[in-house]
Enzyme design. Sequence first.
Site, PDB file in Angstrom:
ATOM      1  CG  HIS A 156      -2.011  -1.021   1.134  1.00  0.00           C
ATOM      2  ND1 HIS A 156      -3.319  -0.714   0.856  1.00  0.00           N
ATOM      3  CD2 HIS A 156      -1.970  -2.370   1.246  1.00  0.00           C
ATOM      4  CE1 HIS A 156      -4.047  -1.821   0.816  1.00  0.00           C
ATOM      5  NE2 HIS A 156      -3.252  -2.841   1.062  1.00  0.00           N
ATOM      6  CG  ASP A 364       0.119   9.308   0.794  1.00  0.00           C
ATOM      7  OD1 ASP A 364       0.062   8.100   1.109  1.00  0.00           O
ATOM      8  OD2 ASP A 364      -0.567  10.191   1.333  1.00  0.00           O
TER       9      ASP A 364
HETATM   10  P1  ADP Z   1      -3.110   6.679   4.999  1.00  0.00           P
HETATM   11  O1  ADP Z   1      -3.518   5.293   4.606  1.00  0.00           O
HETATM   12  O2  ADP Z   1      -1.636   6.969   4.908  1.00  0.00           O
HETATM   13  O3  ADP Z   1      -3.657   7.116   6.322  1.00  0.00           O
HETATM   14  P2  ADP Z   1      -4.974   7.590   2.932  1.00  0.00           P
HETATM   15  O4  ADP Z   1      -5.304   8.988   2.504  1.00  0.00           O
HETATM   16  O5  ADP Z   1      -4.711   6.664   1.811  1.00  0.00           O
HETATM   17  O6  ADP Z   1      -3.759   7.697   3.932  1.00  0.00           O
HETATM   18  O7  ADP Z   1      -6.180   6.993   3.766  1.00  0.00           O
HETATM   19  C1  ADP Z   1      -6.647   7.634   4.929  1.00  0.00           C
HETATM   20  C2  ADP Z   1      -8.088   7.195   5.232  1.00  0.00           C
HETATM   21  O8  ADP Z   1      -8.368   7.499   6.586  1.00  0.00           O
HETATM   22  C3  ADP Z   1      -9.123   7.915   4.393  1.00  0.00           C
HETATM   23  O9  ADP Z   1     -10.169   7.029   4.091  1.00  0.00           O
HETATM   24  C4  ADP Z   1      -9.585   9.038   5.318  1.00  0.00           C
HETATM   25  O10 ADP Z   1     -10.906   9.474   5.081  1.00  0.00           O
HETATM   26  C5  ADP Z   1      -9.458   8.395   6.691  1.00  0.00           C
HETATM   27  N1  ADP Z   1      -9.151   9.421   7.696  1.00  0.00           N
HETATM   28  C6  ADP Z   1      -8.121  10.270   7.703  1.00  0.00           C
HETATM   29  N2  ADP Z   1      -8.187  11.098   8.763  1.00  0.00           N
HETATM   30  C7  ADP Z   1      -9.277  10.781   9.456  1.00  0.00           C
HETATM   31  C8  ADP Z   1      -9.902  11.284  10.643  1.00  0.00           C
HETATM   32  N3  ADP Z   1      -9.437  12.322  11.333  1.00  0.00           N
HETATM   33  N4  ADP Z   1     -11.014  10.675  11.055  1.00  0.00           N
HETATM   34  C9  ADP Z   1     -11.526   9.636  10.369  1.00  0.00           C
HETATM   35  N5  ADP Z   1     -11.000   9.145   9.238  1.00  0.00           N
HETATM   36  C10 ADP Z   1      -9.884   9.690   8.779  1.00  0.00           C
END
Ligand code: ADP
Length: 462
Positions: A156, A364
Amino acid sequence: MSRLVVASNRVADISKPGSAGGLAVAVGDALQELGGLWFGWDGEVTDTPRSPQPRLTTSGRVTLAMLSLSEEEYENYYLGYANSVLWPVLHYRLDLAELDAAYLRTYRSVNQRFAHALGGLLKPDDVVWIHDYHLFPLAAELRAQGFGQRFGFFLHIPFPPPDMFVALPGYEWLIRCIFSYDLVGFQTEADRVNFQRVVQEHADGVLEADGRISAFGRTIKADAFPIGIDVETFRAMARTRKADDQIEKLRRRTIAGVNIIGVDRLDYTKGLPERFKAFRLLLENYPENRKYMTLMQIAPPTREDVDAYADIRMELEGLSGAINGAFGDIDWTPIRYIHRNVARDVLAALFRGCEVGLVTPLRDGMNLVAKEYVAAQDDENPGVLILSRFAGAAETMDEALVVNPYDANEVAQSMQRAATMPLEERRERHAALYKRIERHDVSRWRREFLAALGVGQEVHQA
Ligand code: ADP
């Protein structure tokens, strides 16, 4: 018929769709749809004698098989090799890697323990799909126990160029482990090319005429499978009555004409200090934006036991405090910095209610927030996505305003451009982005990966 077995470091409670993390969301969706077994860590750390058998529970059509970690495993495997070595190095941050021999030893022993536990549950014709950097060696350990079925692996996070990858202690062993899979999936074509170069330059690998790659006496398939989101569900979530109320509240509570939103785990890969500095520059260089633009940054805590994460937290608090102190007024707070989790439906509403989505990681794997922001917009009056060229998502989302996240000037200019972009251009860009994320959604990602693993439709619909 084959059963789908998924293994990932964390098993999330898929009955609670609010849990953060791109992997949990994507895997949870795939398993809910197909049914099967999900194996991994339950998130508990305990030093009471551990049962070698995983704890089994069911959630809908999915059986969850979970193990706890000991204190030492948590320190050296999870915080250590996975998150203080592999995470920074695979995100091109050699400077943050903490190289410690005990980390690698425990990483290997945890994967062995996991393989024994999972081995006890595996049927010979199960299709096994292993996820992410915590579990690179899992298939090799299962093969050592005599399992001969097809194993797929999806990474990922990014796969870096050879000069960075070979800085990893144990990199040769890691490449050998990767060759125990039949199929290895990456987020982008750039990651796949980096992997191919590592194998060719450091493991005497040979690229076959059919595109597969050979090394260590095995031939495997390596390909890019850019992960997507469940566009329809997310779009619907941004359009409920509650979402409308949320947006109304947001507009009432802020005097800002333009709300910019950022949503990221508080991780040094996400480029948050750089983003705050760019916002400061925007307020300095385009003073008309004072009392007009607000940056709402939602950044929930993550991996707080790793020092580098505590450092970034301090830095961000300092930066947001300084910017709010210098520019804020009694009726306007320039940066609203929220350091906690927010329910997914609230996020969806906020995305829809904010005129600019700011997604500027320094590196990322994909970045699902970029896709969620696009999914949530109103077609008639959509917001503008500003996207880092170093997010995997940029490979397929070039109608966003693509920026270099290290260049504060460029990011500030892009915020200004986004805030003043004519409606027609916003619509055109959004329509193109939306079409692509809709076509390449998470179910297509899952279908294409499993089809490439040679199981396609034959994986049972439990
Ligand atoms: P990573 O896997 O590195 O965290 P991604 O952007 O690929 O980054 O995925 C992050 C996921 O987590 C997304 O679905 C996003 O909506 C969710 N997310 C990020 N921040 C929050 C938060 N504060 N509360 C709830 N969900 C979150």
